[in-house]
Design an enzyme around this catalytic site. Structure first.
Site, PDB file in Angstrom:
ATOM      1  N   CYS A   4     -13.081   8.032  22.639  1.00 52.45           N
ATOM      2  CA  CYS A   4     -12.594   8.727  21.108  1.00 52.45           C
ATOM      3  C   CYS A   4     -12.492   7.615  20.036  1.00 52.45           C
ATOM      4  CB  CYS A   4     -10.493   9.031  21.380  1.00 52.45           C
ATOM      5  SG  CYS A   4      -9.628   9.519  20.006  1.00 52.45           S
ATOM      6  N   CYS A   7      -8.555   6.067  18.925  1.00 53.39           N
ATOM      7  CA  CYS A   7      -8.044   5.570  20.142  1.00 53.39           C
ATOM      8  C   CYS A   7      -8.794   4.030  19.818  1.00 53.39           C
ATOM      9  CB  CYS A   7      -8.460   6.408  20.886  1.00 53.39           C
ATOM     10  SG  CYS A   7      -7.156   6.933  22.072  1.00 53.39           S
ATOM     11  N   ASP A  30      -8.874   5.249   4.895  1.00 54.71           N
ATOM     12  CA  ASP A  30     -10.246   6.673   5.442  1.00 54.71           C
ATOM     13  C   ASP A  30     -11.272   5.736   5.141  1.00 54.71           C
ATOM     14  OD1 ASP A  30      -9.840   9.487   5.829  1.00 54.71           O
ATOM     15  OD2 ASP A  30     -12.399   8.694   5.162  1.00 54.71           O
ATOM     16  N   GLY A  91      -9.894  21.741   9.674  1.00 49.65           N
ATOM     17  CA  GLY A  91     -11.377  21.099   8.573  1.00 49.65           C
ATOM     18  C   GLY A  91     -10.641  20.024   9.801  1.00 49.65           C
ATOM     19  N   THR A  93     -11.349  16.918  11.897  1.00 46.64           N
ATOM     20  CA  THR A  93     -12.999  16.509  12.434  1.00 46.64           C
ATOM     21  C   THR A  93     -12.942  14.760  13.773  1.00 46.64           C
ATOM     22  OG1 THR A  93     -13.132  14.649  10.513  1.00 46.64           O
ATOM     23  CG2 THR A  93     -14.276  16.815  10.438  1.00 46.64           C
ATOM     24  N   HIS A  96      -8.030  13.145  17.364  1.00 43.07           N
ATOM     25  CA  HIS A  96      -6.961  12.371  17.680  1.00 43.07           C
ATOM     26  C   HIS A  96      -6.140  12.553  16.831  1.00 43.07           C
ATOM     27  CE1 HIS A  96      -5.319   8.174  19.265  1.00 43.07           C
ATOM     28  NE2 HIS A  96      -4.868   8.663  17.766  1.00 43.07           N
ATOM     29  N   HIS A  98      -3.914  12.336  13.519  1.00 45.94           N
ATOM     30  CA  HIS A  98      -4.036  12.003  12.190  1.00 45.94           C
ATOM     31  C   HIS A  98      -3.206  12.714  10.822  1.00 45.94           C
ATOM     32  CE1 HIS A  98      -7.679  13.827  12.521  1.00 45.94           C
ATOM     33  NE2 HIS A  98      -7.543  13.421  11.290  1.00 45.94           N
ATOM     34  N   HIS A 100      -3.501  12.756   6.847  1.00 43.41           N
ATOM     35  CA  HIS A 100      -3.693  11.659   5.468  1.00 43.41           C
ATOM     36  C   HIS A 100      -2.480  11.451   4.621  1.00 43.41           C
ATOM     37  CE1 HIS A 100      -7.988  12.821   7.024  1.00 43.41           C
ATOM     38  NE2 HIS A 100      -7.475  14.012   7.210  1.00 43.41           N
TER      39      HIS A 100
HETATM   40  P1  AMP Z   1     -10.707  14.841   9.862  1.00 45.85           P
HETATM   41  O1  AMP Z   1     -11.762  15.616   9.388  1.00 45.85           O
HETATM   42  O2  AMP Z   1      -8.537  15.022   9.091  1.00 45.85           O
HETATM   43  O3  AMP Z   1      -9.822  14.925  11.089  1.00 45.85           O
HETATM   44  O4  AMP Z   1     -10.093  13.481   9.536  1.00 45.85           O
HETATM   45  C1  AMP Z   1     -11.198  12.153   9.803  1.00 45.85           C
HETATM   46  C2  AMP Z   1     -10.784  10.896   8.156  1.00 45.85           C
HETATM   47  O5  AMP Z   1     -11.597  10.124   9.171  1.00 45.85           O
HETATM   48  C3  AMP Z   1     -12.086  11.407   7.417  1.00 45.85           C
HETATM   49  O6  AMP Z   1     -11.238  11.650   6.295  1.00 45.85           O
HETATM   50  C4  AMP Z   1     -13.064  10.473   7.452  1.00 45.85           C
HETATM   51  O7  AMP Z   1     -13.108   9.903   6.832  1.00 45.85           O
HETATM   52  C5  AMP Z   1     -12.397   9.809   8.563  1.00 45.85           C
HETATM   53  N1  AMP Z   1     -13.216   8.624   8.937  1.00 45.85           N
HETATM   54  C6  AMP Z   1     -13.502   9.320  10.128  1.00 45.85           C
HETATM   55  N2  AMP Z   1     -14.552   7.379  10.443  1.00 45.85           N
HETATM   56  C7  AMP Z   1     -13.241   6.975  10.173  1.00 45.85           C
HETATM   57  C8  AMP Z   1     -13.585   4.679  10.378  1.00 45.85           C
HETATM   58  N3  AMP Z   1     -14.750   4.698  11.561  1.00 45.85           N
HETATM   59  N4  AMP Z   1     -13.035   4.474   9.755  1.00 45.85           N
HETATM   60  C9  AMP Z   1     -11.617   5.298   8.719  1.00 45.85           C
HETATM   61  N5  AMP Z   1     -11.975   6.421   9.000  1.00 45.85           N
HETATM   62  C10 AMP Z   1     -12.491   7.427   9.624  1.00 45.85           C
HETATM   63 ZN    ZN Z   2      -7.449   9.095  20.294  1.00 42.74          ZN
END
Ligand code: AMP
Ligand code: ZN
Length: 112
Positions: A4, A7, A30, A91, A93, A96, A98, A100
């Site tokens: 993950c 994680c 982000d 949306g 992606t 885990h 989270h 925003h």
């Molecule tokens: P979601 O689309 O709501 O699942 O948000 C996932 C977020 O994680 C997106 O806004 C990505 O830009 C962000 N993200 C993906 N990989 C990383 C990373 N390595 N460091 C910081 N943010 C990330």
């Molecule tokens: Zn996780």
């Protein structure tokens, strides 16, 4: 969860720009910011999404962290938005849970 991404950010195996941390919560910038301030706030414990959370307390802790970080980032005066994308249509992606935290510009409503 070894495979993950968030994680691995929490445990330091994947680098991140830390904004906030406490016993239960970790927050970082982000990698693809959608606003001048865009912070991702995660529970240290793995939950795949809002659908899977069975811990009421962690949801409160995440929101209280969002409130603190918004203040720390200077967003209190102009406001901000907290979003939890959930599942395919939401949306999401990264699987885990989270939040925003977005701010620093006017955010349109409704979202696309
Ligand atoms: P979601 O689309 O709501 O699942 O948000 C996932 C977020 O994680 C997106 O806004 C990505 O830009 C962000 N993200 C993906 N990989 C990383 C990373 N390595 N460091 C910081 N943010 C990330
Ligand atoms: Zn996780």
């Amino acid at each position: 969860m070894a495979d993950c991404l968030f994680c691995n950010i929490v445990n330091g195996d994947v680098p991140s720009t830390k904004v906030y941390e406490d016993n239960n919560v970790y927050a970082f910038r982000d990698i693809s910011p959608q606003a001048p301030t865009h912070v991702v706030i995660v529970p240290k414990e793995h939950f795949a999404s809002l659908k899977e959370v069975d811990n009421e307390a962690i949801l409160g802790k995440l929101l209280m962290a969002a409130q603190k970080i918004a203040k720390q980032e200077g967003l209190d005066d102009d406001g901000y938005r907290v979003v939890i994308n959930t599942g395919k249509d939401g949306g999401q992606t990264v699987d885990h849970l989270h939040l925003h935290l977005l701010g620093g510009r006017y955010l349109e409503w409704p979202p696309g």
